[in-house]
Write a protein that holds these residues in place. Structure first.
Motif, PDB file in Angstrom:
ATOM      1  N   TYR A 232      22.613  11.512  83.163  1.00  0.00           N
ATOM      2  CA  TYR A 232      21.538  11.447  82.173  1.00  0.00           C
ATOM      3  C   TYR A 232      21.873  12.271  80.933  1.00  0.00           C
ATOM      4  N   LEU A 233      22.543  13.415  81.158  1.00  0.00           N
ATOM      5  CA  LEU A 233      22.959  14.215  80.022  1.00  0.00           C
ATOM      6  C   LEU A 233      23.976  13.455  79.168  1.00  0.00           C
ATOM      7  N   LEU A 234      24.928  12.809  79.844  1.00  0.00           N
ATOM      8  CA  LEU A 234      25.946  12.024  79.143  1.00  0.00           C
ATOM      9  C   LEU A 234      25.314  10.848  78.398  1.00  0.00           C
ATOM     10  N   ALA A 235      24.327  10.194  79.040  1.00  0.00           N
ATOM     11  CA  ALA A 235      23.666   9.037  78.421  1.00  0.00           C
ATOM     12  C   ALA A 235      22.859   9.460  77.199  1.00  0.00           C
ATOM     13  N   ILE A 236      22.142  10.594  77.351  1.00  0.00           N
ATOM     14  CA  ILE A 236      21.321  11.059  76.216  1.00  0.00           C
ATOM     15  C   ILE A 236      22.205  11.398  75.024  1.00  0.00           C
TER      16      ILE A 236
END
Length: 712
Positions: free
Chosen positions: A26-30
């Protein structure tokens, strides 16, 4: 494409194992969706760039699989598209292309390499590198071609040209992004996810430092380009100035030539001719015995040629005549076009009068040669006036004026000839100019008046009409007949105004006599050549008839045969328009012009007037008598009445009665009478009850008895 992209996105989301996703995903996607697409490293020299978002999308493939990367890529495509367009169609199209191209690339990698690329930890093996190459290559090809198709359709440009121009070099960014993602995945395998991401500030500093450097490089390149453009612009400006200088020089030469030469023929114009004449006059002053001559040449019947064949043919004729004149002269002579069909020639340093006359003869021969215009053979002639530099000429205008006067005299003497100027011509020219000035004031001063010569019926012995004849009560020369001033009025353009006055005055007078019981008598009015050709003639005649309430059948308009035949087709139209008003039409001086029986039959003519020259000679000349008899027979066959003018003897009257000529006028019956004398004539016939008979008895009064009551 949008529909296909939605299916791909839905399929990827459905197949995504959300249980295997952790906070790192999720951090990478954000980071990928929220802002990395703003960060791009430009590749110098090729115009391409490497975006961090491409690297993170490929990193998502390596760490979490193709389905997760497809979802992230689609979302990133939407956010990045919003920065360049607010149109929903564009946003969804770009996101769909990203999702579809990545799905196809992932499928091809799985086909050839299995799930090795999607299974961490990653080692920089040949299999991994090969998978990254296939992944980036397939996505680049599909992505670039789909975008190229859309762009070429919108722009209407060829697909291959669009692809090469906009999407060839960006292929490097895909490969660079894929290998960067492989390197980051390897580091994560060695040091873990968070330690690698903790280096992001350092990477950001390096990025912005590099970006600042690249911007400075770009600024330097832009300045260098501007400097080159400035040099090129200055060189171009210098070249333009040089071109302008040459154009100004050419324009100066052109206008200098144009100011001194005729545009149509290329001959010198009046300004250059005047300069050459001044030079000749100055040489004659310095060298006694130096002789030169000025020839003023005017083409005969040029207007007829111009009107019948068109202005283009008229211009061609002028060019041809100009060349012939130039070829006839010496190099030291000057031929100039003054305007229209007028030419002037300066013969410099001639031996005597004979040389000028001989040159005039040669010029007339050359001008008289046929010219083919518009498929027609045209022959024209020239009238030439000659003035020699006799003592007294001190300016060019004086000698040109005298040559013009001599040319006018040649015109008056029959055209197609040349005349040598003498002082009497100048005296006459001055007199005519003065006469023209006085003519312009004569109408306003009421100096014109009308006389009326009765026209009698030979078989009834009754007055049937009157011919209105204009006279000018000149303040210096007394009463002048029309022969003394009508030709001047024609040349001055006054004949139409004078003719309109005559027409209105005659109609008004006939209405007055009609009210006194003279209801059956007509009035005959002559139309001059210019008046007949005036465009407003028919309208003016209609207005006069309406204003005076004169019966149109009592107005007879006389047109000379030469005027009618000058342009027979046009004359036929005008005559029919006049006839439609109800007026009667007469051909005056019949037999003296260029008669045409075919046109005579077409003209709506009511009456022919036999010229007085035939009437005067028919008693002594059998040939003339037969001519008159032929005219009468011709008129009878066409149901046209005949009027004989100039009847002065009983023998003439007898012959005309024998030929059954219907009408006559002349001194045998009456001279032209002023209105008051016609009124006296009407008063003398009161016992005849004019109101009932509406006619007057024929009165035969010898010329000597009525001279006091007549006007010459």
């Amino acid at each position: 494409m949008i529909g296909l992209g939605l299916l791909v996105f839905a399929g990827a989301a459905h197949n995504l194992q959300f249980g295997q996703l952790d906070i790192r995903f999720y951090l990478l996607a954000i980071i990928t969706v929220a802002g990395t697409s703003r960060l791009a490293v430009r590749i110098p020299g090729i115009g391409g760039r490497i975006t961090v978002s491409d690297t993170l999308v490929y990193l998502t493939v390596l760490l979490y699989g193709g389905e997760a990367a497809i979802v992230v890529a689609a979302l990133e495509g939407m956010t990045s598209s919003r920065r360049i367009s607010r149109k929903p169609l564009t946003i969804f199209f770009n996101a769909s292309v990203m999702a579809f191209s990545l799905m196809t690339a992932v499928s091809m990698v799985r086909l050839f390499f299995g799930r090795t690329v999607e299974t961490p930890p990653h080692f920089l093996s040949g299999r991994l590198l090969g998978g990254l190459v296939v992944l980036s290559l397939i996505q680049y090809l599909i992505n670039s071609w789909l975008i190229s198709i859309d762009r070429s359709l919108k722009a209407g440009s060829p697909l291959l040209v669009t692809w090469k121009q906009h999407y060839l070099w960006p292929s490097l960014t895909y490969f660079a992004g894929a290998f960067a993602a492989g390197a980051v995945a390897r580091l994560i395998g060695d040091f873990g996810f968070f330690p690698v991401f903790l280096t992001m500030p350092v990477i950001a500093i390096v990025y912005f430092t590099y970006r600042t450097y690249m911007n400075s490089v770009a600024t330097a390149e832009e300045q260098a380009e501007r400097a080159e453009l400035s040099i090129e612009e200055k060189q171009r400006h210098i070249s333009e100035l040089e071109g302008v200088r040459k154009e100004l020089q050419e324009s100066r030469e052109y206008f200098r030539h144009a100011s001194l030469h005729d545009m149509l023929t290329g001959l010198p114009n009046r300004a250059l001719l005047t300069d050459r004449l001044e030079q000749s006059i100055n040489r004659a002053r310095r060298h006694k015995g130096h002789l030169f001559a000025v020839l003023f040449l005017d083409l005969d019947r040029f207007k007829v040629i111009n009107d019948s064949l068109g202005h283009a043919a008229g211009d061609e004729l002028l060019v041809t005549i100009a060349k012939r004149l130039k070829d006839c002269l010496r190099a030291s002579d000057t031929v100039a076009r003054l305007g229209g069909d007028e030419f002037a020639i300066v013969l410099d340093d001639i031996e005597g009068t004979y040389a000028a006359l001989h040159t005039a003869e040669r010029l007339q021969i050359e001008v008289n040669r046929p010219v083919w215009l518009e498929g027609e053979e045209v022959v024209t002639t020239a009238s030439i006036g000659i003035a020699l530099n006799l003592p007294g000429y001190d300016n060019p205008e004086s000698i040109l004026r005298d040559a013009d006067s001599a040319m006018y005299q040649a015109k008056q003497n029959g055209k197609a000839r040349h005349e040598l100027f003498d002082k009497s011509m100048h005296t006459r020219a001055v007199m005519l100019m003065k006469l023209e000035t006085q003519l312009r004031r004569a109408l306003a001063r009421n100096e014109f008046f009308l006389c009326y010569q009765p026209i009698v019926s030979l078989d009834e012995g009754l007055i049937r009409g009157f011919e209105a004849l204009i006279r000018w009560r000149h303040p210096e020369h007394g009463v002048l007949p029309p022969s003394e001033f009508i030709s001047v009025a024609e040349e001055a353009g006054l004949s139409s105004n004078i003719g309109a006055w005559v027409l209105a005055e005659a109609c008004n007078q006939m209405v007055k006599w009609r009210d006194r019981g003279l209801a059956d008598c007509f009035v005959s009015v002559n139309l001059s050549g210019n008046h007949f050709k005036h465009s407003g003639l028919v309208r003016r005649v209609g207005q006069i008839l309406e204003q005076t309430a004169l019966d149109p059948g009592l107005l007879h308009l006389e047109i000379t045969e030469s005027v009618v035949m000058e342009n027979a087709e046009r004359a036929c139209v005008t005559l029919n328009e006049l006839r439609a008003l109800g007026v009667h039409l007469s051909i005056d001086d019949f037999g003296t012009g260029y008669s045409s029986l075919s046109y005579l039959a077409r003209f709506p003519i009511n009456r022919l007037k036999i010229d007085r020259s035939f009437i005067g000679d028919m008693v002594t000349s059998d040939e003339t008598l037969e001519v008159v008899r032929a005219i009468v027979t011709l008129a009878a066959s066409l149901s046209i009445d005949v009027v004989a003018e100039g009847v002065e003897t009983h023998e003439q009257k007898r012959l005309l009665q024998a030929m059954k000529v219907k009408y006559a006028q002349g001194f045998l019956f009456f001279q032209p009478l002023e209105c008051q004398h016609v009124d006296e004539l009407l008063a003398s016939c009161e016992p005849l009850h004019l109101a009932e008979r509406k006619t007057l008895p024929l009165v035969e009064i010898p010329y000597t008895q009525i001279q006091s009551a007549a006007v010459n």
